[in-house]
Design a protein around this motif. Structure first.
Motif, PDB file in Angstrom:
ATOM      1  N   ALA A   1       0.872  -1.186   0.000  1.00 19.27           N
ATOM      2  CA  ALA A   1       0.000   0.000   0.000  1.00 19.27           C
ATOM      3  C   ALA A   1       0.898   1.222   0.000  1.00 19.27           C
ATOM      4  CB  ALA A   1      -0.881  -0.003   1.241  1.00 19.27           C
ATOM      5  N   GLY A   2       0.798   2.052  -1.047  1.00 15.30           N
ATOM      6  CA  GLY A   2       1.595   3.287  -1.098  1.00 15.30           C
ATOM      7  C   GLY A   2       2.613   3.261  -2.217  1.00 15.30           C
ATOM      8  N   GLY A   3       2.423   4.148  -3.189  1.00 11.55           N
ATOM      9  CA  GLY A   3       3.352   4.245  -4.321  1.00 11.55           C
ATOM     10  C   GLY A   3       4.185   5.499  -4.237  1.00 11.55           C
TER      11      GLY A   3
ATOM     12  N   LEU B   1       0.615  -3.320  -6.191  1.00 14.49           N
ATOM     13  CA  LEU B   1       0.967  -2.014  -5.610  1.00 14.49           C
ATOM     14  C   LEU B   1      -0.254  -1.096  -5.722  1.00 14.49           C
ATOM     15  CD1 LEU B   1       3.118  -0.030  -4.496  1.00 14.49           C
ATOM     16  CD2 LEU B   1       3.775   0.445  -6.836  1.00 14.49           C
ATOM     17  N   ILE B   2      -0.681  -0.580  -4.568  1.00 13.38           N
ATOM     18  CA  ILE B   2      -1.898   0.259  -4.551  1.00 13.38           C
ATOM     19  C   ILE B   2      -1.505   1.678  -4.163  1.00 13.38           C
ATOM     20  CG2 ILE B   2      -4.173   0.536  -3.472  1.00 13.38           C
ATOM     21  CD1 ILE B   2      -3.464  -2.643  -2.727  1.00 13.38           C
ATOM     22  N   GLU B   3      -1.906   2.644  -4.953  1.00  9.73           N
ATOM     23  CA  GLU B   3      -1.568   4.040  -4.680  1.00  9.73           C
ATOM     24  C   GLU B   3      -2.826   4.897  -4.819  1.00  9.73           C
ATOM     25  OE1 GLU B   3       0.945   6.161  -3.700  1.00  9.73           O
ATOM     26  OE2 GLU B   3      -0.420   7.789  -4.232  1.00  9.73           O
TER      27      GLU B   3
ATOM     28  N   GLY C   1       3.133   6.142   3.951  1.00 14.10           N
ATOM     29  CA  GLY C   1       3.550   7.435   4.470  1.00 14.10           C
ATOM     30  C   GLY C   1       3.156   7.713   5.911  1.00 14.10           C
ATOM     31  N   ALA C   2       3.473   8.957   6.336  1.00 15.87           N
ATOM     32  CA  ALA C   2       3.351   9.340   7.747  1.00 15.87           C
ATOM     33  C   ALA C   2       1.943   9.142   8.306  1.00 15.87           C
ATOM     34  CB  ALA C   2       3.780  10.795   7.904  1.00 15.87           C
ATOM     35  N   SER C   3       0.910   9.429   7.490  1.00 14.98           N
ATOM     36  CA  SER C   3      -0.439   9.291   8.064  1.00 14.98           C
ATOM     37  C   SER C   3      -1.074   7.977   7.635  1.00 14.98           C
ATOM     38  CB  SER C   3      -1.307  10.494   7.676  1.00 14.98           C
ATOM     39  OG  SER C   3      -1.226  10.686   6.284  1.00 14.98           O
ATOM     40  N   SER C   4      -0.270   6.933   7.589  1.00 13.21           N
ATOM     41  CA  SER C   4      -0.665   5.592   7.126  1.00 13.21           C
ATOM     42  C   SER C   4      -2.094   5.152   7.523  1.00 13.21           C
ATOM     43  CB  SER C   4       0.350   4.582   7.679  1.00 13.21           C
ATOM     44  OG  SER C   4      -0.083   3.278   7.425  1.00 13.21           O
ATOM     45  N   ASP C   5      -2.943   5.009   6.509  1.00 17.38           N
ATOM     46  CA  ASP C   5      -4.296   4.490   6.746  1.00 17.38           C
ATOM     47  C   ASP C   5      -4.236   3.030   7.164  1.00 17.38           C
ATOM     48  OD1 ASP C   5      -5.581   6.775   6.060  1.00 17.38           O
ATOM     49  OD2 ASP C   5      -5.950   6.201   3.971  1.00 17.38           O
ATOM     50  N   ILE C   6      -3.262   2.308   6.574  1.00 13.74           N
ATOM     51  CA  ILE C   6      -3.165   0.874   6.873  1.00 13.74           C
ATOM     52  C   ILE C   6      -2.864   0.671   8.361  1.00 13.74           C
ATOM     53  CG2 ILE C   6      -1.889  -1.261   6.352  1.00 13.74           C
ATOM     54  CD1 ILE C   6      -3.772  -0.215   4.112  1.00 13.74           C
TER      55      ILE C   6
HETATM   56  C1  LIG Z   1      11.228  18.783   3.439  1.00 14.32           C
HETATM   57  C2  LIG Z   1      11.752  17.375   3.533  1.00 14.32           C
HETATM   58  C3  LIG Z   1      13.089  17.107   3.280  1.00 14.32           C
HETATM   59  C4  LIG Z   1      13.580  15.792   3.379  1.00 14.32           C
HETATM   60  N1  LIG Z   1      14.907  15.556   3.137  1.00 14.32           N
HETATM   61  C5  LIG Z   1      15.365  14.280   3.218  1.00 14.32           C
HETATM   62  C6  LIG Z   1      16.725  13.988   2.940  1.00 14.32           C
HETATM   63  O1  LIG Z   1      17.527  14.884   2.644  1.00 14.32           O
HETATM   64  N2  LIG Z   1      17.150  12.682   2.997  1.00 14.32           N
HETATM   65  C7  LIG Z   1      16.295  11.664   3.330  1.00 14.32           C
HETATM   66  O2  LIG Z   1      16.733  10.499   3.383  1.00 14.32           O
HETATM   67  N3  LIG Z   1      14.997  11.908   3.613  1.00 14.32           N
HETATM   68  C8  LIG Z   1      14.514  13.188   3.554  1.00 14.32           C
HETATM   69  N4  LIG Z   1      13.193  13.431   3.795  1.00 14.32           N
HETATM   70  C9  LIG Z   1      12.320  12.306   4.129  1.00 14.32           C
HETATM   71  C10 LIG Z   1      11.849  11.585   2.870  1.00 14.32           C
HETATM   72  O3  LIG Z   1      11.300  12.496   1.939  1.00 14.32           O
HETATM   73  C11 LIG Z   1      10.799  10.563   3.269  1.00 14.32           C
HETATM   74  O4  LIG Z   1      11.344   9.712   4.256  1.00 14.32           O
HETATM   75  C12 LIG Z   1      10.351   9.718   2.081  1.00 14.32           C
HETATM   76  O5  LIG Z   1       9.947  10.520   1.008  1.00 14.32           O
HETATM   77  C13 LIG Z   1       9.185   8.846   2.547  1.00 14.32           C
HETATM   78  O6  LIG Z   1       8.713   8.110   1.472  1.00 14.32           O
HETATM   79  P1  LIG Z   1       7.478   7.113   1.671  1.00 14.32           P
HETATM   80  O7  LIG Z   1       7.279   6.485   0.342  1.00 14.32           O
HETATM   81  O8  LIG Z   1       7.692   6.259   2.877  1.00 14.32           O
HETATM   82  O9  LIG Z   1       6.255   8.045   2.059  1.00 14.32           O
HETATM   83  P2  LIG Z   1       5.454   9.098   1.167  1.00 14.32           P
HETATM   84  O10 LIG Z   1       6.371   9.859   0.304  1.00 14.32           O
HETATM   85  O11 LIG Z   1       4.564   9.854   2.099  1.00 14.32           O
HETATM   86  O12 LIG Z   1       4.569   8.187   0.195  1.00 14.32           O
HETATM   87  C14 LIG Z   1       3.414   7.548   0.647  1.00 14.32           C
HETATM   88  C15 LIG Z   1       2.569   7.231  -0.571  1.00 14.32           C
HETATM   89  O13 LIG Z   1       1.427   6.484  -0.158  1.00 14.32           O
HETATM   90  C16 LIG Z   1       0.271   7.006  -0.768  1.00 14.32           C
HETATM   91  N5  LIG Z   1      -0.857   6.690   0.115  1.00 14.32           N
HETATM   92  C17 LIG Z   1      -1.266   7.336   1.229  1.00 14.32           C
HETATM   93  N6  LIG Z   1      -2.303   6.703   1.792  1.00 14.32           N
HETATM   94  C18 LIG Z   1      -2.554   5.616   1.026  1.00 14.32           C
HETATM   95  C19 LIG Z   1      -3.480   4.549   1.106  1.00 14.32           C
HETATM   96  N7  LIG Z   1      -4.393   4.467   2.071  1.00 14.32           N
HETATM   97  N8  LIG Z   1      -3.446   3.584   0.153  1.00 14.32           N
HETATM   98  C20 LIG Z   1      -2.544   3.639  -0.859  1.00 14.32           C
HETATM   99  N9  LIG Z   1      -1.628   4.627  -0.978  1.00 14.32           N
HETATM  100  C21 LIG Z   1      -1.619   5.597  -0.042  1.00 14.32           C
HETATM  101  C22 LIG Z   1       0.543   8.491  -0.924  1.00 14.32           C
HETATM  102  O14 LIG Z   1      -0.247   9.062  -1.955  1.00 14.32           O
HETATM  103  C23 LIG Z   1       2.032   8.477  -1.278  1.00 14.32           C
HETATM  104  O15 LIG Z   1       2.252   8.364  -2.662  1.00 14.32           O
HETATM  105  C24 LIG Z   1      12.699  14.742   3.735  1.00 14.32           C
HETATM  106  C25 LIG Z   1      11.343  15.006   3.995  1.00 14.32           C
HETATM  107  C26 LIG Z   1      10.870  16.310   3.890  1.00 14.32           C
HETATM  108  C27 LIG Z   1       9.416  16.581   4.184  1.00 14.32           C
END
Ligand SMILES: Cc1cc2nc3c(=O)[nH]c(=O)nc-3n(C[C@H](O)[C@H](O)[C@H](O)COP(=O)(O)OP(=O)(O)OC[C@H]3O[C@@H](n4cnc5c(N)ncnc54)[C@H](O)[C@@H]3O)c2cc1C
Length: 392
Positions: free
Chosen positions: A6-8, A31-33, A163-168
């Motif tokens: 869950a999450g692309g 993969l679900i996004e 991501g941070a506000s994970s629904d799962i």
């Molecule tokens: C300003 C800033 C600067 C940063 N700089 C750095 C850095 O220099 N180096 C570093 O290592 N990290 C850095 N980070 C952290 C890094 O960006 C994140 O750790 C990383 O992007 C997280 O990726 P993710 O795929 O886990 O989450 P996310 O990018 O939040 O992706 C989650 C995905 O899940 C999807 N989604 C949400 N809910 C659902 C659902 N119910 N079902 C299906 N899909 C869903 C969303 O649409 C999204 O596409 C930074 C973060 C910020 C905010």
């Protein structure tokens, strides 16, 4: 049965590609996004940039992913760490550590665009997008999810990379713990009079830390953390006034700050899931832990989640075992525990020390900066952390 992700975002897509690469598409991935990935790239939102440690780039290479990102990545050859108002600073040079770079910076949106093309061509991956999981059932032998359009998927393991506000996490009853920092981050792309020549800058101020990372076309990616009231004012002010205020804080190391792209603000919090595994469920990336962006460790930590998960899956595949059984989950949990705890402690400690106003800490960090820059071993520890080589 498939592995359901869950999450692309960058973590979910990287994991899907990693599984496809490791098994040549034999292990099916769903993969679900939620967001429409193609639309995401056509929006004006510039997104943010992320710094990747040299170790992260090596891991992406091993997964055959780095070659897609390298053309859009900018090398960090030097890092300048300073504290506004204090005379001392720390400088790290790639040459001192016999490496060609201390890391790379990628613009997240450009990276996702490239990875999406790769994803669509990779064997074994089915993309459900834009779709949302509306129901999760975890039985003894499998996980069953229903999408918002009523399609049903069955897998051995559900990976929350949403991501941070994970629904799962919410649907599966995983508690989140967090510290809300009294700051927000303003992110923008800055054009400067002088070329950055691979220099990254990290500057600590009493109001919050600021980072300028080198990106393509000689521009720098700004992450500027400030108290909520200051940041709101900086966000709404004119481009010209914004650049004047930034110049005052950042100084003249890149000459005049000539232009700013669109500004975006991010709330800052450290958030940790109470558990990163549960029955037939694993949380990775920001869904498992969300760190302060200035330490630049969120994705670097997330890629280590992915590598540990791939190591876990390899054992299950080799032994023809169910990927989501309790042995796999326990093994993954054990692999991740120390690294996650340590990275969170260092990141949070760094932010607290360098944004604290009390005299004792001001003196402490002044002495600390001076000591670190003159004792090579200590500077070396910071460099090893930046390079992603600090071992548990
Ligand atoms: C300003 C800033 C600067 C940063 N700089 C750095 C850095 O220099 N180096 C570093 O290592 N990290 C850095 N980070 C952290 C890094 O960006 C994140 O750790 C990383 O992007 C997280 O990726 P993710 O795929 O886990 O989450 P996310 O990018 O939040 O992706 C989650 C995905 O899940 C999807 N989604 C949400 N809910 C659902 C659902 N119910 N079902 C299906 N899909 C869903 C969303 O649409 C999204 O596409 C930074 C973060 C910020 C905010």
């Amino acid at each position: 049965m498939s592995i359901i992700i869950a999450g692309g975002g960058i973590i979910g897509i990287t994991l899907a590609l990693a599984i496809s690469h490791e098994t040549q598409g034999k292990q099916l991935v769903d993969l679900i996004e939620t967001s429409d990935l193609d639309m995401r790239f056509s929006s004006d939102d510039p997104g943010h940039s992320i710094a990747l440690s040299a170790e992260t780039c090596k891991k992406l290479s091993a997964l055959n992913i780095w070659s897609y990102l390298e053309p859009i990545a900018t090398k960090i050859t030097n890092i300048h760490i300073s504290d506004r108002g204090l005379p001392s600073s720390i400088v790290l040079n790639a040459t001192d550590y016999n490496v060609s770079s201390l890391g790379y910076v990628i613009e997240l949106k450009s990276a996702l665009k490239r990875l999406l093309i790769r994803l669509k061509a990779a064997p074994g991956i089915s993309l459900y997008c834009p779709n949302k999981i509306s129901y999760v059932e975890r039985t003894k032998d499998f996980v069953h999810v229903i999408l918002d359009d009523n399609r049903k998927l069955y897998g051995t393991l559900l990976v929350a990379a949403d991501g941070a506000s994970s629904d799962i996490a919410k649907i599966c009853g995983i508690k989140k713990y967090y510290i809300q920092y009294p700051q927000i981050a303003i992110v923008a792309t800055i054009s400067t009079q002088l070329a950055h020549n691979g220099w990254a800058f990290e500057r600590f101020t009493t109001d919050g830390p600021l980072a300028m990372l080198p990106i393509r076309n000689g521009r720098s990616a700004l992450v500027w953390c400030q108290s909520i009231s200051n940041a709101q004012a900086m966000y709404h002010t004119s481009d010209q006034e914004f650049l004047i205020q930034l110049q005052k804080i950042f100084g003249w190391r890149l000459g005049y700050l000539v232009n700013t792209g669109e500004r975006k603000i991010y709330p800052l919090k450290l958030q940790i899931a109470g558990q990163n595994v549960s029955h037939r469920l694993i949380l990775i990336g920001d869904a498992a832990q969300t760190l302060h962006p200035v330490a630049g460790q969120g994705f670097n930590l997330g890629i280590r989640d992915i590598m540990s998960l791939i190591d876990t899956l390899k054992i299950a595949w080799k032994n023809e075992r169910d990927e989501g059984d309790s042995r796999s989950l326990q093994y993954y949990q054990k692999l991740r525990k120390l690294d996650v705890q340590k990275t969170i402690a260092i990141t949070d400690g760094l932010i607290n020390i360098f944004s604290n106003r009390t005299t004792v800490l001001v003196i402490g960090r002044m002495v600390g900066m001076a000591i670190i820059d003159h004792i090579p071993q200590l500077r070396n520890i910071i460099a090893q952390w930046t390079l992603g080589r600090l071992k548990n």
